[in-house]
Design an enzyme around this catalytic site. Structure first.
Site, short mmCIF file in Angstrom:
data_model
loop_
_atom_site.label_atom_id
_atom_site.label_comp_id
_atom_site.label_asym_id
_atom_site.label_seq_id
_atom_site.Cartn_x
_atom_site.Cartn_y
_atom_site.Cartn_z
N HIS A 1 0.72 -0.91 0.34
CA HIS A 1 -0.34 0.22 0.08
C HIS A 1 0.56 1.21 0.35
O HIS A 1 1.13 2.10 1.11
CB HIS A 1 -1.02 0.39 1.04
CG HIS A 1 -1.26 -1.38 1.57
ND1 HIS A 1 -3.61 -1.43 0.57
CD2 HIS A 1 -1.93 -2.81 1.30
CE1 HIS A 1 -3.51 -2.26 0.91
NE2 HIS A 1 -3.19 -3.00 1.87
N THR B 1 13.09 -9.77 9.08
CA THR B 1 13.06 -8.23 8.62
C THR B 1 14.30 -7.82 8.47
O THR B 1 14.78 -6.58 8.66
CB THR B 1 12.01 -8.02 9.75
OG1 THR B 1 12.93 -7.92 11.09
CG2 THR B 1 10.99 -8.64 9.91
#
Ligand SMILES: CC(C)(COP(=O)(O)OP(=O)(O)OC[C@H]1O[C@@H](n2cnc3c(N)ncnc32)[C@H](O)[C@@H]1OP(=O)(O)O)[C@@H](O)C(=O)NCCC(=O)NCCS
Length: 198
Positions: free
Chosen positions: A133, A178
């Site tokens: 997004h 991550t």
């Protein structure tokens, strides 16, 4: 006894038909890749129907002898969905090396994803260099991912944006990567950390 013979015969017929299906799908997919501008190396095999999407002016470059397993039982560990290999923005650059295997893997490339040779990518894994997004203020811009040679990514693992994984690494099942992982280790967990040196 007769039951066993029939069972064996049916299994052989099933295997034979499935080999033919794989050959046909692989040939059709190769033509499709040519049509949409996905570069495929030699001997790429498609078990089941894959989804490719290439954004205009982006690159998808796949090496030799790469296997994509997309049908549910083409890997008996269980595949939840087909492989989806996609570039989403112009100038995105996705490169996959030789002798890699993917099972129900999603690769979403917005910027740059580079995968070395001999990657074993377990079932239902996700590799994405973006939060998707892009206009949401809570997300940050896409960042390149680099995966070294001879890496094994376990079942259901997720490789997030900006991560470099060194050579000869095993990422444990269900991990969320991550941060960078150095070469020659087993790493696992959420967030993924080194478990063992190899
Ligand atoms: C990572 C893995 C290889 C570790 O196996 P192992 O070397 O036998 O290690 P152990 O089971 O002794 O575990 C060592 C430690 O790592 C932890 N660990 C193991 N697997 C883990 C995982 N997937 N995520 C997080 N932590 C993990 C264990 O809890 C243990 O922690 P502790 O030292 O605090 O007790 C294995 O658990 C794994 O995830 N394999 C992936 C298999 C897979 O997905 N195959 C199918 C798709 S290709």
């Amino acid at each position: 006894m007769l039951h066993e013979i029939i069972n064996k015969l049916l299994t052989k017929i099933g295997e034979f038909l499935s080999k033919i299906k794989t050959k046909v799908i692989s040939i059709i997919t190769r033509f499709y890749c040519l049509f949409i501008g996905v570069k495929l190396g030699k001997k790429t095999i498609f078990y089941g129907i894959i989804k490719f999407k290439r954004a205009s002016n982006s690159i998808i470059n796949i090496g030799d002898n790469v296997r994509f397993r997309s049908s549910e039982t083409s890997n008996l560990i269980g595949i939840n969905h087909k492989c989806i290999i996609a570039t989403h923005l112009p100038k995105a650059n996705l490169k996959i090396g030789n002798n890699c295997g993917f099972s129900g893997t999603v690769i979403g490339c917005f910027n740059e994803i580079t995968i070395g040779n001999d990657l074993k990518c377990g079932a239902n894994t996700l590799i994405t260099d973006s939060d998707w997004h892009l206009n949401d203020a809570r997300s940050s811009p896409p960042k390149p991912i680099k995966i070294g040679n001879n890496v094994w990514i376990g079942y259901g693992a997720i490789i997030m944006k900006g991560v470099t994984i060194g050579d000869n690494v095993l990422i444990g099942a269900g991990s969320v990567v991550t941060k960078d992982i150095p070469a020659n280790v087993i790493a696992g967990g959420n967030p993924c950390k080194v478990i063992k040196q190899l």
